[in-house]
Design a protein around this motif. Sequence first.
Motif, short mmCIF file in Angstrom:
data_model
loop_
_atom_site.label_atom_id
_atom_site.label_comp_id
_atom_site.label_asym_id
_atom_site.label_seq_id
_atom_site.Cartn_x
_atom_site.Cartn_y
_atom_site.Cartn_z
N VAL A 210 43.12 8.94 28.09
CA VAL A 210 43.16 10.00 29.08
C VAL A 210 43.20 9.42 30.48
O VAL A 210 43.96 9.87 31.33
N ARG A 211 42.37 8.40 30.73
CA ARG A 211 42.39 7.75 32.05
C ARG A 211 43.74 7.11 32.33
O ARG A 211 44.25 7.14 33.45
N GLY A 212 44.33 6.51 31.31
CA GLY A 212 45.64 5.87 31.48
C GLY A 212 46.73 6.86 31.78
O GLY A 212 47.63 6.61 32.58
N PHE A 213 46.70 8.02 31.16
CA PHE A 213 47.72 9.03 31.41
C PHE A 213 47.53 9.72 32.76
O PHE A 213 48.48 10.23 33.33
N TYR B 209 33.31 4.43 19.38
CA TYR B 209 34.51 3.65 19.66
C TYR B 209 35.74 4.55 19.78
O TYR B 209 36.54 4.40 20.70
N VAL B 210 35.88 5.48 18.87
CA VAL B 210 37.03 6.39 18.90
C VAL B 210 36.98 7.26 20.16
O VAL B 210 38.00 7.46 20.82
N LEU B 211 35.81 7.76 20.51
CA LEU B 211 35.70 8.57 21.73
C LEU B 211 36.02 7.74 22.98
O LEU B 211 36.66 8.23 23.91
N GLY B 212 35.58 6.49 23.01
CA GLY B 212 35.91 5.61 24.13
C GLY B 212 37.39 5.32 24.21
O GLY B 212 37.97 5.26 25.30
N PHE B 213 38.02 5.15 23.06
CA PHE B 213 39.47 4.92 23.02
C PHE B 213 40.22 6.13 23.55
O PHE B 213 41.16 5.99 24.34
#
Length: 54
Positions: free
Chosen positions: A49-52, A40-44
């Motif tokens: 990263v994708r958002g930035f 979950y933390v890695l997916g978050f």
Amino acid sequence: MKGLFDELLAFFGIPAMPANLGEMIPWLFSVLFSVCLVLYVLGFIAQLVRGFNR
């Protein structure tokens, strides 16, 4: 190999392998919970990263 596995469990704070089935159910639950929490933390982090990058 068993020593390496025990060291890995100790590193993540998970108790040693259980001796019987009564101890295995809570142990397995804690291991699965730990794995899900890490994923979950890695997916978050991946979503951040994708958002930035947009």
